[in-house]
Design an enzyme around this catalytic site. Sequence first.
Site, short mmCIF file in Angstrom:
data_model
loop_
_atom_site.label_atom_id
_atom_site.label_comp_id
_atom_site.label_asym_id
_atom_site.label_seq_id
_atom_site.Cartn_x
_atom_site.Cartn_y
_atom_site.Cartn_z
N HIS A 3 20.49 5.71 21.66
CA HIS A 3 21.02 5.46 19.93
C HIS A 3 21.96 4.03 20.16
O HIS A 3 21.74 3.24 18.56
CB HIS A 3 21.65 6.91 20.04
CG HIS A 3 21.76 8.32 19.72
ND1 HIS A 3 21.38 8.80 20.11
CD2 HIS A 3 20.01 8.07 18.88
CE1 HIS A 3 20.77 9.75 20.45
NE2 HIS A 3 20.11 9.42 19.18
N LYS A 20 11.31 5.02 21.11
CA LYS A 20 10.85 6.30 21.26
C LYS A 20 9.64 7.02 20.66
O LYS A 20 9.49 8.13 21.06
CB LYS A 20 12.44 7.02 21.79
CG LYS A 20 12.26 8.58 22.06
CD LYS A 20 11.81 8.23 23.85
CE LYS A 20 12.15 9.84 23.72
NZ LYS A 20 12.22 10.84 23.09
N GLN A 72 6.49 8.62 14.94
CA GLN A 72 7.56 8.51 13.30
C GLN A 72 8.12 7.58 12.54
O GLN A 72 8.51 7.30 11.86
CB GLN A 72 8.90 9.30 14.17
CG GLN A 72 10.65 9.37 13.60
CD GLN A 72 11.29 9.89 14.03
OE1 GLN A 72 12.09 11.11 13.88
NE2 GLN A 72 12.28 8.97 14.54
P1 AMP Z 1 17.35 11.58 17.45
O1 AMP Z 1 18.78 11.27 17.34
O2 AMP Z 1 16.51 12.00 18.63
O3 AMP Z 1 16.78 11.48 16.27
O4 AMP Z 1 16.74 9.85 17.57
C1 AMP Z 1 18.15 8.62 16.69
C2 AMP Z 1 16.90 7.27 16.95
O5 AMP Z 1 17.30 7.09 18.33
C3 AMP Z 1 15.79 7.25 16.20
O6 AMP Z 1 14.34 6.27 15.72
C4 AMP Z 1 14.68 7.78 18.26
O7 AMP Z 1 13.72 6.82 18.17
C5 AMP Z 1 16.03 6.81 18.38
N1 AMP Z 1 16.35 6.98 19.88
C6 AMP Z 1 15.76 8.02 21.36
N2 AMP Z 1 16.20 7.04 22.06
C7 AMP Z 1 15.96 6.33 22.11
C8 AMP Z 1 15.34 6.01 23.15
N3 AMP Z 1 15.61 6.70 24.17
N4 AMP Z 1 15.92 4.58 23.43
C9 AMP Z 1 14.78 4.18 21.93
N5 AMP Z 1 15.61 4.16 20.86
C10 AMP Z 1 15.47 5.85 21.11
#
Ligand code: AMP
Length: 288
Positions: free
Chosen positions: A37, A149, A153
């Site tokens: 994030h 990731k 989506q």
């Molecule tokens: P989430 O909180 O899991 O819904 O993720 C929020 C955003 O952070 C989304 O756009 C995810 O794709 C991105 N994200 C989550 N984990 C990673 C990661 N390891 N590397 C890059 N982006 C991430």
Amino acid sequence: MQVVDRIDAFRKELEAARVAGRTVGLVPTMGYLHDGHASLIRRSAAECDVTAVTVFVNPLQFGANEDLASYPRDLEHDVAVAEGAGAAIVFAPPVQEMYPGDVLTFVHVARVGEGMEGASRPGHFDGVATVVAKLFAIAGPCRAYFGEKDYQQLAVVRRMAADLSFPVDIVGCPIVREPDGLAMSSRNVYLSPDERSAATVLERALRAGADDLGHAREVMAAVVASEPLARLDYAEVVETDHEYRLVIAARLGTTRLIDNLGVAKFFDAGSEASGSISTESRLRRDAD
Ligand code: AMP
């Protein structure tokens, strides 16, 4: 650094920033922020004048038997991470603020949201597309940062923003991994120590698949099968103009993890200028 929990206040802050001539970057998250994030927030802060991070565990995108109730939450920590990475505003609305009554309007992205995660988690992408559309409607013109990731989506959000003419530029950002290769995820905290060690199998499977693109699905499945604590959900290869994207989902105990890896198509020296791509060369080279 401001923390707001009301839609009106958030909308007004971003509108005021634009009126003052400042560009806005939006980073939608479900919180429990980690360095994946933070990489999105840093990128936004580098490219935009004002970066807003949203923290909202969106009930619409969880299935009945999924982990909505147990999804990890820590707003104090999230605010500190967001601030450290350069955010100016955190929007953390309660569920009641986002969904004050029954939700009767959903955004459905056909085709792009079908298969893979869409097949394994029915209704998931309708929940994602609906909340992201709502966040875009609240935030107004901006650049919005999403991680690769969640590869499918990202495709769903891009298509939704284009089809509905949101004044939002979608920016995809690379996957951030732990030193042993495991993709960072808020769900990694669910893993027992043994499952945590075994979880590297996803990234190992992707790399093995990338090394044998012609048999990538079988190779990925075999690598996951070799890990007793892991159960494969799916292993797929998605072809786009410029790459093959290997995509995988597996369970470690009750925790479901996803990951993916892009393999660029091989450009022939002579054909690069015309934009034509030689996928065959790449496959041939791998077969050698
Ligand atoms: P989430 O909180 O899991 O819904 O993720 C929020 C955003 O952070 C989304 O756009 C995810 O794709 C991105 N994200 C989550 N984990 C990673 C990661 N390891 N590397 C890059 N982006 C991430």
